[in-house]
Design a protein around this motif. Structure first.
Motif, PDB file in Angstrom:
ATOM      1  N   TRP A  64       6.112  -8.188   9.615  1.00  0.00           N
ATOM      2  CA  TRP A  64       6.076  -8.685  10.985  1.00  0.00           C
ATOM      3  C   TRP A  64       5.634  -7.532  11.874  1.00  0.00           C
ATOM      4  N   THR A  65       4.526  -7.613  12.513  1.00  0.00           N
ATOM      5  CA  THR A  65       3.887  -6.577  13.328  1.00  0.00           C
ATOM      6  C   THR A  65       3.942  -5.229  12.618  1.00  0.00           C
ATOM      7  N   ASP A  66       4.684  -4.266  13.140  1.00  0.00           N
ATOM      8  CA  ASP A  66       4.704  -2.948  12.517  1.00  0.00           C
ATOM      9  C   ASP A  66       5.997  -2.675  11.755  1.00  0.00           C
ATOM     10  N   THR A  67       6.837  -3.687  11.586  1.00  0.00           N
ATOM     11  CA  THR A  67       8.099  -3.519  10.886  1.00  0.00           C
ATOM     12  C   THR A  67       8.047  -4.261   9.557  1.00  0.00           C
ATOM     13  N   LEU A  68       8.344  -3.569   8.478  1.00  0.00           N
ATOM     14  CA  LEU A  68       8.400  -4.206   7.174  1.00  0.00           C
ATOM     15  C   LEU A  68       9.703  -4.984   7.091  1.00  0.00           C
ATOM     16  N   VAL A  69       9.597  -6.288   6.978  1.00  0.00           N
ATOM     17  CA  VAL A  69      10.771  -7.145   6.996  1.00  0.00           C
ATOM     18  C   VAL A  69      11.407  -7.239   5.615  1.00  0.00           C
ATOM     19  N   PHE A  70      10.587  -7.442   4.589  1.00  0.00           N
ATOM     20  CA  PHE A  70      11.117  -7.601   3.238  1.00  0.00           C
ATOM     21  C   PHE A  70      10.088  -7.083   2.254  1.00  0.00           C
ATOM     22  N   LYS A  71      10.545  -6.398   1.240  1.00  0.00           N
ATOM     23  CA  LYS A  71       9.635  -5.874   0.217  1.00  0.00           C
ATOM     24  C   LYS A  71      10.350  -5.876  -1.117  1.00  0.00           C
ATOM     25  N   LYS A  72       9.713  -6.503  -2.090  1.00  0.00           N
ATOM     26  CA  LYS A  72      10.254  -6.486  -3.446  1.00  0.00           C
ATOM     27  C   LYS A  72       9.078  -6.367  -4.395  1.00  0.00           C
ATOM     28  N   GLU A  73       9.138  -5.399  -5.271  1.00  0.00           N
ATOM     29  CA  GLU A  73       8.078  -5.164  -6.243  1.00  0.00           C
ATOM     30  C   GLU A  73       8.554  -5.637  -7.604  1.00  0.00           C
ATOM     31  N   THR A  74       7.700  -6.396  -8.286  1.00  0.00           N
ATOM     32  CA  THR A  74       8.071  -6.910  -9.595  1.00  0.00           C
ATOM     33  C   THR A  74       7.042  -6.479 -10.632  1.00  0.00           C
ATOM     34  N   GLY A  75       7.502  -6.244 -11.834  1.00  0.00           N
ATOM     35  CA  GLY A  75       6.603  -5.904 -12.927  1.00  0.00           C
ATOM     36  C   GLY A  75       5.939  -4.553 -12.745  1.00  0.00           C
ATOM     37  N   ASP A  76       4.718  -4.431 -13.269  1.00  0.00           N
ATOM     38  CA  ASP A  76       3.970  -3.178 -13.202  1.00  0.00           C
ATOM     39  C   ASP A  76       3.198  -3.025 -11.900  1.00  0.00           C
ATOM     40  N   PHE A  77       3.103  -4.098 -11.128  1.00  0.00           N
ATOM     41  CA  PHE A  77       2.318  -4.091  -9.895  1.00  0.00           C
ATOM     42  C   PHE A  77       3.215  -3.630  -8.761  1.00  0.00           C
ATOM     43  N   ASP A  78       2.869  -2.493  -8.133  1.00  0.00           N
ATOM     44  CA  ASP A  78       3.670  -2.006  -7.018  1.00  0.00           C
ATOM     45  C   ASP A  78       2.772  -1.672  -5.838  1.00  0.00           C
ATOM     46  N   ALA A  79       3.328  -1.053  -4.823  1.00  0.00           N
ATOM     47  CA  ALA A  79       2.587  -0.771  -3.591  1.00  0.00           C
ATOM     48  C   ALA A  79       1.441   0.206  -3.810  1.00  0.00           C
ATOM     49  N   LYS A  80       1.489   1.008  -4.852  1.00  0.00           N
ATOM     50  CA  LYS A  80       0.440   2.003  -5.093  1.00  0.00           C
ATOM     51  C   LYS A  80      -0.619   1.521  -6.088  1.00  0.00           C
ATOM     52  N   THR A  81      -0.453   0.326  -6.646  1.00  0.00           N
ATOM     53  CA  THR A  81      -1.420  -0.217  -7.600  1.00  0.00           C
ATOM     54  C   THR A  81      -2.687  -0.625  -6.865  1.00  0.00           C
TER      55      THR A  81
END
Length: 116
Positions: A64-81
């Motif tokens: 939501w705009t500039d605030t991360l409301v919810f984040k969940k990473e599953t498996g091998d795929f993450d924010a740096k993939t």
């Protein structure tokens, strides 16, 4: 051109060049991420965990705009993939096509040669 015009042009050019040199420094500065946190959304976390098979190895994020409301990473795929950009833009193309269909600008039965 008068001397005053040349002087103004030189002042403007020097300021513009300075801003162009400073732009990469500001563009690459790290902005502190604000995060609300997982504890605020236990139902959503439970729903994502329950349906993890359906999501596969994908990251689920809501922003939501500039605030991360919810984040969940599953498996091998993450924010740096890294994902290929072509695969990442198909959903946007489909959404835009369907929006144009809703607006009556195109029809799903039209031939593609009509638009190319």
């Amino acid at each position: 051109m008068s001397g005053k015009s040349i002087l103004n042009c030189l002042k403007f050019s020097s300021v513009a060049i300075l801003l162009l040199f400073l732009q990469p420094a500001f563009a690459q500065s790290k902005k502190k991420d604000r995060e609300i946190g997982l504890e605020k959304f236990p139902e959503l976390d439970a729903l994502v965990t329950k349906n993890q098979k359906m999501f596969g190895n994908n990251m689920v994020a809501m922003v939501w705009t500039d605030t991360l409301v919810f984040k969940k990473e599953t498996g091998d795929f993450d924010a740096k993939t890294q994902a290929p950009i072509a695969s990442a833009s198909k959903w946007l193309t489909a959404a835009l096509v369907m929006q144009f269909v809703d607006e009556g600008k195109i029809s799903l039965d039209d031939k593609i040669t009509q638009y190319i």
